[in-house]
Design an enzyme around this catalytic site. Sequence first.
Site, PDB file in Angstrom:
ATOM      1  CB  CYS A  55      19.551 -39.862   3.285  1.00 15.03           C
ATOM      2  SG  CYS A  55      19.943 -39.232   4.926  1.00 15.03           S
ATOM      3  CB  CYS A  58      22.401 -35.670   3.161  1.00 12.42           C
ATOM      4  SG  CYS A  58      22.644 -37.440   2.840  1.00 12.42           S
ATOM      5  CB  CYS A 104      22.962 -41.747   5.339  1.00 15.69           C
ATOM      6  SG  CYS A 104      23.435 -40.791   3.884  1.00 15.69           S
ATOM      7  CB  CYS A 107      24.435 -36.975   6.297  1.00 16.79           C
ATOM      8  SG  CYS A 107      22.955 -37.997   6.516  1.00 16.79           S
ATOM      9  CB  CYS A 128      15.024 -53.803   9.384  1.00 17.47           C
ATOM     10  SG  CYS A 128      13.553 -53.495  10.342  1.00 17.47           S
TER      11      CYS A 128
END
Length: 143
Positions: A55, A58, A104, A107, A128
């Site tokens: 991510c 984070c 995510c 976060c 995707c």
Amino acid sequence: MSHDADDKTYPYRKDDAELRRRLTPLQYEVTQHAATERAFTGEYTDKEDDGIYKCVVCDTPLFESGAKFHSGCGWPSYFKPLNGEVIDEKIDYSHGMVRVEVRCNHCGAHLGHVFEDGPRDKTGLRYCINSAALNFESRPEND
């Protein structure tokens, strides 16, 4: 579709001013306001190196390169996340469609969407994902 009206609380608290300083405008719009980068423009669409996709907000590990496949859709595609705990899925009714948004789970950053048209010999799923929502960490043998 903005995350402003969401009621889920994520473990990692994001400071908006810090995110605006640290992320590119595209990364910010994709992760914080569910924008979508243009197809075939993302940094990781055709990347084939061995490593982990994290991510961009984070740094949580999300996908392994071994789960990546060429779907032809114009965005990086994976048939599964690293594990079942790193991804949050939410029904997305934007743009007159019904889709499953992928975020995510640490976060709340918007990553992309998941569809049921992935490799049938794997999971049948296609995550995707916007390249702008990811950072890539190569394995040592790629350095």
